[in-house]
Design an enzyme around this catalytic site. Structure first.
Site, PDB file in Angstrom:
ATOM      1  N   TYR A 289     -21.785 -20.182 -19.410  1.00  0.00           N
ATOM      2  CA  TYR A 289     -21.511 -19.364 -20.595  1.00  0.00           C
ATOM      3  C   TYR A 289     -21.103 -17.950 -20.197  1.00  0.00           C
ATOM      4  O   TYR A 289     -20.147 -17.386 -20.741  1.00  0.00           O
ATOM      5  CB  TYR A 289     -22.745 -19.336 -21.488  1.00  0.00           C
TER       6      TYR A 289
ATOM      7  N   SER B 270     -19.567 -11.798 -26.440  1.00  0.00           N
ATOM      8  CA  SER B 270     -21.013 -11.798 -26.219  1.00  0.00           C
ATOM      9  C   SER B 270     -21.343 -10.732 -25.192  1.00  0.00           C
ATOM     10  O   SER B 270     -20.512 -10.381 -24.345  1.00  0.00           O
ATOM     11  CB  SER B 270     -21.467 -13.164 -25.689  1.00  0.00           C
TER      12      SER B 270
END
Length: 247
Positions: A145, A132
């Site tokens: 995250y 990501s």
């Protein structure tokens, strides 16, 4: 007779994983679709003439069973299983959710790499990890995250150095804003209104098929060519904090 190439896609029951499985099947791979939701991966495997394996990457036993299903050769591993949970500030964060994110995004990837490395070496294969843009920059509400995806990026960098003398390529694909079918819905614990707001007014967010196209491109490079990393954003998102939305 040419042996059919084999790919494993984890987290194949939805989103980028499912799109990648479909794309690799279209490229001629026999795709082993691995995910926790048995019904979904069986349906996908029937659709693409692949194989389905129920596999939670946080389970050593289930990953071992996946490796047994693969056998002694594997051309491509798409380590996609992961995801985000919650958007609370660090001081208010649910640390059990953080633990889940680390178990899936980080430990799960490492566990799959360990179990499948012998088969990848035999086939001179490729590891493609779906990371990501959160691995590159911090943002409010993303502490757990962001930390997990930074850890993935660091781990994959170490792995690439450690296998430099083995015939295995290692790539990290880091998508920006992807309007997939479940990512934000899971992050907001099923709140469809909050999930939809993430993409509200965004001019052309990425699709899960866009990332599957990147997976296909990376896998198709000649064996002496390694794409170390690929950051992929929609044109409307030049940076994590800057997104073009219609008024």
């Amino acid at each position: 007779m040419t042996q059919r190439r084999v790919a494993v896609v984890t987290g194949a029951s939805s989103g980028i994983g499912r799109a990648s499985a479909r794309r690799l099947a279209a490229d001629g791979y026999e795709v082993i679709c691995a995910a926790r939701r048995t019904g979904r991966v069986r349906e996908l495997a029937r659709e693409i003439d692949g194989r389905a394996v129920t596999c939670d990457v946080t389970s050593a036993e289930e990953v071992a069973a996946l490796a047994a299903e693969v056998g002694d050769r594997l051309d491509v591993l798409v380590a996609n299983a992961g995801g985000a949970l919650g958007v609370e500030p660090v001081v208010d964060a649910n640390l059990d959710e953080w633990r889940t994110m680390f178990e899936t995004n980080v430990i799960g990837v490492a566990r799959c790499v360990q179990a499948l490395m012998p088969a990848l070496v035999r086939a001179e294969g490729e590891i493609i990890v779906i990371g990501s843009v959160a691995a590159h920059v911090s943002y409010e509400g993303g502490g757990g995250y962001v930390a997990a995806k930074h850890a993935v990026r660091a781990m994959i960098g170490s792995l690439r150095l450690e296998v430099y003398d083995r015939p295995v390529r290692v790539c990290e694909i880091d998508p920006g804003m992807v309007q997939s079918d479940e990512f934000s819905l899971v992050r907001f614990h099923g709140d469809a209104e909050k999930a939809a707001a993430v993409y509200a007014g965004v001019v052309g967010p990425l699709t899960q098929e866009d990332i599957a196209e990147c997976v296909s491109f990376v896998a198709a490079r000649p064996k002496h060519v390694n794409i170390d990393s690929m950051v992929v954003r929609p044109r409307a998102q030049p940076a994590q904090h800057k997104v073009h939305r219609r008024a």
